[in-house]
Each structure stands twice: as C-alpha cells, then as structure tokens.
Design a protein around this motif. Sequence first.
Motif, mmCIF file in Angstrom:
data_model
loop_
_atom_site.group_PDB
_atom_site.id
_atom_site.type_symbol
_atom_site.label_atom_id
_atom_site.label_comp_id
_atom_site.label_asym_id
_atom_site.label_seq_id
_atom_site.Cartn_x
_atom_site.Cartn_y
_atom_site.Cartn_z
ATOM 1 N N VAL A 20 0.822 -1.215 0.000
ATOM 2 C CA VAL A 20 0.000 0.000 0.000
ATOM 3 C C VAL A 20 0.857 1.268 0.000
ATOM 4 O O VAL A 20 0.340 2.379 0.170
ATOM 5 C CB VAL A 20 -0.986 0.026 1.200
ATOM 6 N N GLY A 21 2.153 1.091 -0.164
ATOM 7 C CA GLY A 21 3.041 2.255 -0.275
ATOM 8 C C GLY A 21 3.252 2.989 1.036
ATOM 9 O O GLY A 21 3.420 4.217 1.052
ATOM 10 N N LEU A 22 3.279 2.248 2.139
ATOM 11 C CA LEU A 22 3.462 2.918 3.438
ATOM 12 C C LEU A 22 4.752 2.505 4.133
ATOM 13 O O LEU A 22 4.940 2.808 5.326
ATOM 14 C CB LEU A 22 2.276 2.615 4.370
ATOM 15 N N THR A 23 5.658 1.869 3.413
ATOM 16 C CA THR A 23 6.897 1.412 4.064
ATOM 17 C C THR A 23 7.620 2.585 4.728
ATOM 18 O O THR A 23 8.094 2.472 5.861
ATOM 19 C CB THR A 23 7.812 0.745 3.016
ATOM 20 N N HIS A 24 7.641 3.721 4.037
ATOM 21 C CA HIS A 24 8.361 4.884 4.571
ATOM 22 C C HIS A 24 7.728 5.420 5.859
ATOM 23 O O HIS A 24 8.389 6.070 6.656
ATOM 24 C CB HIS A 24 8.397 6.002 3.522
ATOM 25 N N VAL A 65 -13.317 -7.005 -0.014
ATOM 26 C CA VAL A 65 -14.626 -6.360 0.062
ATOM 27 C C VAL A 65 -14.420 -5.002 0.720
ATOM 28 O O VAL A 65 -14.004 -4.927 1.884
ATOM 29 C CB VAL A 65 -15.610 -7.220 0.882
ATOM 30 N N LEU A 66 -14.654 -3.946 -0.026
ATOM 31 C CA LEU A 66 -14.352 -2.602 0.456
ATOM 32 C C LEU A 66 -15.637 -1.783 0.476
ATOM 33 O O LEU A 66 -16.286 -1.604 -0.561
ATOM 34 C CB LEU A 66 -13.318 -1.931 -0.461
ATOM 35 N N ARG A 91 -5.222 3.619 3.529
ATOM 36 C CA ARG A 91 -4.297 2.626 2.959
ATOM 37 C C ARG A 91 -3.822 1.656 4.037
ATOM 38 O O ARG A 91 -3.613 0.477 3.760
ATOM 39 C CB ARG A 91 -3.111 3.346 2.304
ATOM 40 N N LEU A 92 -3.673 2.147 5.271
ATOM 41 C CA LEU A 92 -3.307 1.242 6.369
ATOM 42 C C LEU A 92 -4.440 0.229 6.602
ATOM 43 O O LEU A 92 -4.187 -0.944 6.878
ATOM 44 C CB LEU A 92 -3.022 2.050 7.638
ATOM 45 N N GLY A 93 -5.679 0.698 6.453
ATOM 46 C CA GLY A 93 -6.823 -0.218 6.560
ATOM 47 C C GLY A 93 -6.756 -1.298 5.486
ATOM 48 O O GLY A 93 -7.026 -2.478 5.742
ATOM 49 N N LEU A 94 -6.358 -0.882 4.278
ATOM 50 C CA LEU A 94 -6.204 -1.866 3.204
ATOM 51 C C LEU A 94 -5.043 -2.815 3.522
ATOM 52 O O LEU A 94 -5.146 -4.019 3.266
ATOM 53 C CB LEU A 94 -5.953 -1.153 1.870
ATOM 54 N N THR A 148 -8.040 10.085 -2.334
ATOM 55 C CA THR A 148 -8.943 9.338 -3.217
ATOM 56 C C THR A 148 -8.153 8.723 -4.372
ATOM 57 O O THR A 148 -8.320 7.545 -4.696
ATOM 58 C CB THR A 148 -10.035 10.284 -3.759
ATOM 59 N N ARG A 149 -7.273 9.534 -4.970
ATOM 60 C CA ARG A 149 -6.459 9.014 -6.084
ATOM 61 C C ARG A 149 -5.594 7.856 -5.621
ATOM 62 O O ARG A 149 -5.466 6.843 -6.301
ATOM 63 C CB ARG A 149 -5.566 10.124 -6.657
ATOM 64 N N GLU A 150 -4.991 7.999 -4.429
ATOM 65 C CA GLU A 150 -4.104 6.949 -3.908
ATOM 66 C C GLU A 150 -4.865 5.639 -3.739
ATOM 67 O O GLU A 150 -4.400 4.576 -4.153
ATOM 68 C CB GLU A 150 -3.549 7.370 -2.537
ATOM 69 N N VAL A 151 -6.032 5.735 -3.124
ATOM 70 C CA VAL A 151 -6.794 4.506 -2.846
ATOM 71 C C VAL A 151 -7.291 3.876 -4.148
ATOM 72 O O VAL A 151 -7.232 2.658 -4.323
ATOM 73 C CB VAL A 151 -7.947 4.795 -1.858
#
Length: 334
Positions: free
Chosen positions: A134-138, A169-170, A154-157, A182-185
């Motif tokens: 989800v691109g949160l490593t940093h 299921v989102l 994104r952390l939820g994902l 919104t764009r990120e998700v």
Amino acid sequence: MTPGPASVASPASAIATRGLTKTFGNHTAVDALDLTVPRASVFGFLGPNGSGKTTTIRMLLGLVAPTGGRAEVLGEAVPFRLARVLPHVGALVEGPAFYPFLSGEANLRRLDTADPLTEPRTRSARIGAALERVGLTHAARKKVHAYSLGMKQRLGLAAALLAPRELLVLDEPTNGLDPQGTREVRALIRSLADDGTTVFVSTHLLAEVDQVCTHAAVLRAGRLVAQGTLDDLRGDARSRVRVTTPDTDAALGVLRRLGLTAETAAPDTIDAAWPAAEAGVDTAAAGRAGRTATEDVVAALVAAGVRVRGFTSTGTTLEQRFVELTGEGFDVAG
Ligand SMILES: Nc1ncnc2c1ncn2[C@@H]1O[C@H](COP(=O)(O)OP(=O)(O)OP(=O)(O)O)[C@@H](O)[C@H]1O
C-alpha cells in the motif's frame, strides 16, 4: 434461510446471491438481490446512501443474518461455511479503527496477533509486505495520528492484506478522503486487481465506478436495477432516440410495439429508450435479446406511415443512465 444442497455459484463467481433479503422490522433494506460477481473483476456496487450496500456487505461477511435468500462467497455458502471463507477474504468495512499513538506497523502487529487464523512465524514478513503493497513502508514507524486520511485508509487496506486474499470487500473506501487520498486509494485498488484479486467495492460515486471498475451493479432502495460489465452499461447508456414528427400518436404506437419506452417531450418530439434491464438481469444481455436495431426503428416508423422530420440517437451519458436507474439525486462527483 436454510443451506440448500445445490451450489448457487458457478466456479467463475467470487460472490453469488439469489433472492438475498434483509428486513429490519417492516423495512426491507435489501430486497431479493441476485448478484453475480465474476472472479478477477473489480466490481462496483453502486447506489445512493441508504440503498442497502452496507447491509448487503454485512450479510456477505456474516456480520448480520439474512432474512431470506442465499449467498455464496468464493463458492461456499455463507454464513454457514464462513470459517472456510474468511481466511481468503480481506474486508474494509466501516472505517478502520487504529490506535493513534502506535505506529502503523505496531497497529498491524496488534491486528495480526488478535487474529487466531494467522501464522506468528511469518508475521513480520507479512506486515512488511502489506505495508509495501500500500506504499506505506516509509511511514511504517510513524504514529498513526500523524497519518493523513488517505494514509489511514491505505493502512486499513494493508490490514485487509495481511494474508494473501482471493477477494477484497471494500465499503466506500474513499469516503471522506481528499482528492489526493482518493487518487491513492483508487490507484491501489487498480493495482490489486492487476494481481488477479477480485475486488468488490461499494460506492455512491459514479466516478469511482467509471475509473476503477470492470463491472457494476446498481442498487436502488434495496433492489438491483442493473448489473453487467461497464462496457455493457455504457453501451446501454447510448440506447436512446429522439423522433421529431407531426404524427406523434402513430409514432408512439410504433415505438411501443417495438418494445421501447416512449413519451412525448414536446408537441412534435418523442423521446424513446430501450427499457432498463429487469432487476438482476445482465443489462446488455437483456438488451441484446430481442432488441430492435436503431436503423430498424426508423424503417418501422416510415413503414407505418409516420412522417419523420428528425431522428437522432440522443446518447445519454453513463451518468444520466445511472441517475435514471437510481431514480434520485445521485452523487456523481469524485
Ligand atoms: N440495524 C439496522 N436497523 C434498522 N435499519 C437499518 C439497520 N441497518 C440499516 N438499516 C436501514 O437499511 C437501509 C439500508 O442501509 P445501508 O446502510 O445498508 O445502506 P447503504 O447503501 O450502505 O447506505 P450508506 O452509504 O448511507 O451506509 C437504510 O434505510 C437504513 O436506515
């Protein structure tokens, strides 16, 4: 609801419901829903607020018991065989709750530890992989209170992706997010689908469906009013004609005999459309079966002696089509 002997799902379906119904008192929140979600699709579950999306999702995940009908998730009847299904399903329902003063990574560790189905030995690796996905490593070590809403979502994902999933299921995953979030998700949903995961995403935003989905179902007051591929739904959206003629009564008769819904828009103008698919019926399939081609409509009018001054395929947009289907002010922004 009793478990029937026969499977309602074809192996190609990630989700299949037949007559799925939920009533609260005398209010029917979900009304005889026949949903077919193909595997590997990004399936938009579209409807205005209060149309029954969350209630449907809660039934699919075993969070609330149906009043009637049947549902299968990944080929297994739910809620009866939920325990077999849930390890393969990641869900993001009702904004994820995180501890604000723990880091993103520590929050995922807590969630993974609390899940009896997860394997402790692979925990660190899975958490690292989910954060990377989800691109949160940093931001793994950053406290969650310092996350933007988009990062929290994104952390939820990432939490939903702690184990490999066949189905995600989102429920309204971009609700409350700013345009960047919104764009990120949405980009993340697309990339998950590229990996072959089936994504079932509820939304009241047409743009969301337009941008990320391959298929959609449209819900109105608990009832399904259309479902199919986005291409089919777009195709359906083009199927309107406007006839200008002094012979409006004769023209109305011809158009209605051909199966179009037709009404007088002005003294010499008729707007006609191919009817919306019946609930639960694939829109395009219904359209293809027995539908008269546009050019044959002109021929039939002329053959019946209708003097045609003008004829246009008026072409509604997908947006107009969905407003028609849902029959109310529909939030198309976003
Ligand atoms: N526990 C409940 N008790 C009574 N009524 C309920 C309950 N849950 C949902 N409803 C009603 O069922 C209907 C469908 O609600 P639901 O939350 O499924 O819709 P939705 O499409 O997800 O809308 P939203 O996006 O606003 O959540 C609404 O009229 C709602 O008030």
